[in-house]
Scaffold this motif. Structure first.
Motif, PDB file in Angstrom:
ATOM      1  N   LYS A 173       0.825  -1.214   0.000  1.00 55.20           N
ATOM      2  CA  LYS A 173       0.000   0.000   0.000  1.00 55.20           C
ATOM      3  C   LYS A 173       0.853   1.256   0.000  1.00 55.20           C
ATOM      4  CE  LYS A 173      -0.788   0.619   4.912  1.00 55.20           C
ATOM      5  NZ  LYS A 173      -1.691   0.391   5.997  1.00 55.20           N
ATOM      6  N   ASP A 174       2.046   1.184   0.605  1.00 49.56           N
ATOM      7  CA  ASP A 174       2.942   2.336   0.621  1.00 49.56           C
ATOM      8  C   ASP A 174       3.524   2.626  -0.756  1.00 49.56           C
ATOM      9  OD1 ASP A 174       2.497   2.595   3.361  1.00 49.56           O
ATOM     10  OD2 ASP A 174       4.259   1.375   3.879  1.00 49.56           O
ATOM     11  N   GLU A 175       3.470   1.657  -1.651  1.00 50.14           N
ATOM     12  CA  GLU A 175       4.008   1.826  -3.005  1.00 50.14           C
ATOM     13  C   GLU A 175       2.969   2.356  -3.991  1.00 50.14           C
ATOM     14  OE1 GLU A 175       7.185   1.569  -3.432  1.00 50.14           O
ATOM     15  OE2 GLU A 175       7.485   0.773  -1.408  1.00 50.14           O
ATOM     16  N   LEU A 176       1.698   2.362  -3.596  1.00 52.69           N
ATOM     17  CA  LEU A 176       0.642   2.819  -4.492  1.00 52.69           C
ATOM     18  C   LEU A 176       0.439   4.319  -4.361  1.00 52.69           C
ATOM     19  CD1 LEU A 176      -2.006   0.014  -3.924  1.00 52.69           C
ATOM     20  CD2 LEU A 176      -0.446   0.275  -5.859  1.00 52.69           C
ATOM     21  N   PRO A 177       0.322   5.028  -5.485  1.00 52.47           N
ATOM     22  CA  PRO A 177       0.058   6.472  -5.403  1.00 52.47           C
ATOM     23  C   PRO A 177      -1.312   6.738  -4.793  1.00 52.47           C
ATOM     24  CG  PRO A 177       0.346   5.765  -7.695  1.00 52.47           C
ATOM     25  CD  PRO A 177       0.433   4.551  -6.838  1.00 52.47           C
ATOM     26  N   GLU A 178      -1.392   7.781  -3.981  1.00 49.45           N
ATOM     27  CA  GLU A 178      -2.648   8.079  -3.298  1.00 49.45           C
ATOM     28  C   GLU A 178      -3.669   8.746  -4.196  1.00 49.45           C
ATOM     29  OE1 GLU A 178      -2.075  10.225   0.335  1.00 49.45           O
ATOM     30  OE2 GLU A 178      -0.569   8.813   1.054  1.00 49.45           O
ATOM     31  N   ARG A 179      -3.263   9.347  -5.307  1.00 50.53           N
ATOM     32  CA  ARG A 179      -4.180  10.103  -6.143  1.00 50.53           C
ATOM     33  C   ARG A 179      -4.247   9.613  -7.583  1.00 50.53           C
ATOM     34  NH1 ARG A 179      -6.911  12.273  -2.424  1.00 50.53           N
ATOM     35  NH2 ARG A 179      -6.133  14.045  -1.307  1.00 50.53           N
ATOM     36  N   GLN A 180      -3.630   8.458  -7.879  1.00 45.83           N
ATOM     37  CA  GLN A 180      -3.666   7.925  -9.239  1.00 45.83           C
ATOM     38  C   GLN A 180      -4.068   6.462  -9.202  1.00 45.83           C
ATOM     39  OE1 GLN A 180       0.338   8.640 -10.532  1.00 45.83           O
ATOM     40  NE2 GLN A 180      -0.165  10.669 -11.302  1.00 45.83           N
ATOM     41  N   PRO A 181      -4.912   6.048 -10.138  1.00 41.58           N
ATOM     42  CA  PRO A 181      -5.310   4.635 -10.169  1.00 41.58           C
ATOM     43  C   PRO A 181      -4.130   3.735 -10.522  1.00 41.58           C
ATOM     44  CG  PRO A 181      -6.687   5.986 -11.620  1.00 41.58           C
ATOM     45  CD  PRO A 181      -5.548   6.836 -11.179  1.00 41.58           C
ATOM     46  N   SER A 236      -6.985  -0.315  -7.847  1.00 41.64           N
ATOM     47  CA  SER A 236      -6.888   0.844  -6.968  1.00 41.64           C
ATOM     48  C   SER A 236      -7.366   2.077  -7.713  1.00 41.64           C
ATOM     49  CB  SER A 236      -5.430   1.028  -6.522  1.00 41.64           C
ATOM     50  OG  SER A 236      -5.261   2.260  -5.860  1.00 41.64           O
ATOM     51  N   SER A 237      -8.471   2.629  -7.263  1.00 38.89           N
ATOM     52  CA  SER A 237      -9.047   3.829  -7.875  1.00 38.89           C
ATOM     53  C   SER A 237      -9.329   4.830  -6.758  1.00 38.89           C
ATOM     54  CB  SER A 237     -10.329   3.466  -8.620  1.00 38.89           C
ATOM     55  OG  SER A 237     -10.888   4.599  -9.237  1.00 38.89           O
ATOM     56  N   VAL A 289     -10.904 -10.633  -7.926  1.00 40.35           N
ATOM     57  CA  VAL A 289     -10.734  -9.209  -8.216  1.00 40.35           C
ATOM     58  C   VAL A 289     -11.317  -8.410  -7.057  1.00 40.35           C
ATOM     59  CG1 VAL A 289     -11.345  -7.312  -9.771  1.00 40.35           C
ATOM     60  CG2 VAL A 289     -10.928  -9.595 -10.704  1.00 40.35           C
ATOM     61  N   PHE A 290     -10.543  -7.444  -6.575  1.00 42.26           N
ATOM     62  CA  PHE A 290     -10.991  -6.549  -5.514  1.00 42.26           C
ATOM     63  C   PHE A 290     -10.757  -5.111  -5.956  1.00 42.26           C
ATOM     64  CE2 PHE A 290      -9.145 -10.255  -3.171  1.00 42.26           C
ATOM     65  CZ  PHE A 290     -10.343 -10.807  -2.774  1.00 42.26           C
ATOM     66  N   GLU A 291     -11.523  -4.188  -5.398  1.00 41.96           N
ATOM     67  CA  GLU A 291     -11.325  -2.765  -5.678  1.00 41.96           C
ATOM     68  C   GLU A 291     -11.152  -2.025  -4.364  1.00 41.96           C
ATOM     69  OE1 GLU A 291     -13.430   1.081  -7.821  1.00 41.96           O
ATOM     70  OE2 GLU A 291     -14.188  -0.932  -8.244  1.00 41.96           O
ATOM     71  N   ILE A 292     -10.198  -1.107  -4.361  1.00 50.87           N
ATOM     72  CA  ILE A 292     -10.019  -0.240  -3.200  1.00 50.87           C
ATOM     73  C   ILE A 292     -10.111   1.206  -3.647  1.00 50.87           C
ATOM     74  CG2 ILE A 292      -8.676  -1.857  -1.810  1.00 50.87           C
ATOM     75  CD1 ILE A 292      -6.150  -0.378  -2.674  1.00 50.87           C
ATOM     76  N   ARG A 293     -10.705   2.029  -2.822  1.00 48.11           N
ATOM     77  CA  ARG A 293     -10.837   3.466  -3.105  1.00 48.11           C
ATOM     78  C   ARG A 293      -9.861   4.281  -2.267  1.00 48.11           C
ATOM     79  NH1 ARG A 293     -13.049   5.528  -7.143  1.00 48.11           N
ATOM     80  NH2 ARG A 293     -14.193   7.107  -6.039  1.00 48.11           N
ATOM     81  N   ASN A 294      -9.302   3.655  -1.236  1.00 46.37           N
ATOM     82  CA  ASN A 294      -8.356   4.327  -0.363  1.00 46.37           C
ATOM     83  C   ASN A 294      -7.183   3.379  -0.160  1.00 46.37           C
ATOM     84  OD1 ASN A 294      -6.922   5.373   1.811  1.00 46.37           O
ATOM     85  ND2 ASN A 294      -8.760   6.015   2.916  1.00 46.37           N
TER      86      ASN A 294
END
Length: 153
Positions: free
Chosen positions: A58-66, A97-98, A131-136
């Protein structure tokens, strides 16, 4: 509105990398993160990680880009899942991640390309695939993923 939805192609090198990833023999968690090259309208490799936990991912994923993290513990990732009875399985998790706050155009491009990506790399042929989706991005934790994978129990 649906006429303006851009469905991107998948980079050929990424397709091959994901096929290899699907059948990896290692038993550690691993992840491939994909992104869309907007100019080329192409899903491409962003980053690869070996031996990474969902909390570190999660620390590697951008907070404002999918992004499309594919996780396989062997997030796309492979995750090592220990059942209550001691059995171990390695489900392949495709996490879309969106994040809230990213541009609507980006959200549409990623959402519109998600199914094509899954179909192109034949992820649904993997028995333990979800498949899972996260918004945060903060939602992506070991506990969250274990809860989501609880149906394997």
């Amino acid at each position: 509105m649906s006429e303006s939805l851009v469905v991107c192609d998948v980079d050929g090198e990424l397709v091959e990398k994901l096929r290899q990833f699907r059948f990896r023999k290692e038993t550690s968690n691993a992840a491939i993160i994909m992104k869309i090259d907007k100019d080329k309208q192409l899903v491409i490799l962003d980053e690869e990680y070996e031996d990474i936990s969902p909390d570190d991912l999660k620390d590697e994923l951008p907070e404002r880009q999918p992004r499309y993290p594919l996780n396989k513990k062997c997030l796309c990732a492979v995750y090592k899942y220990q059942h209550d009875d001691g059995r171990v399985s390695y489900p392949l998790c495709f996490i879309f991640s969106s994040p809230v706050g990213c541009k609507p155009e980006q959200q549409m491009m990623y959402a519109g390309s998600k199914n094509k990506l899954v179909k192109t790399v034949e992820l649904t042929k993997f028995i333990l695939f979800q498949v899972f989706e996260i918004r945060n991005t903060e939602d992506l934790t070991e506990e969250w993923l274990r809860e989501k994978l609880g149906f394997f129990g």
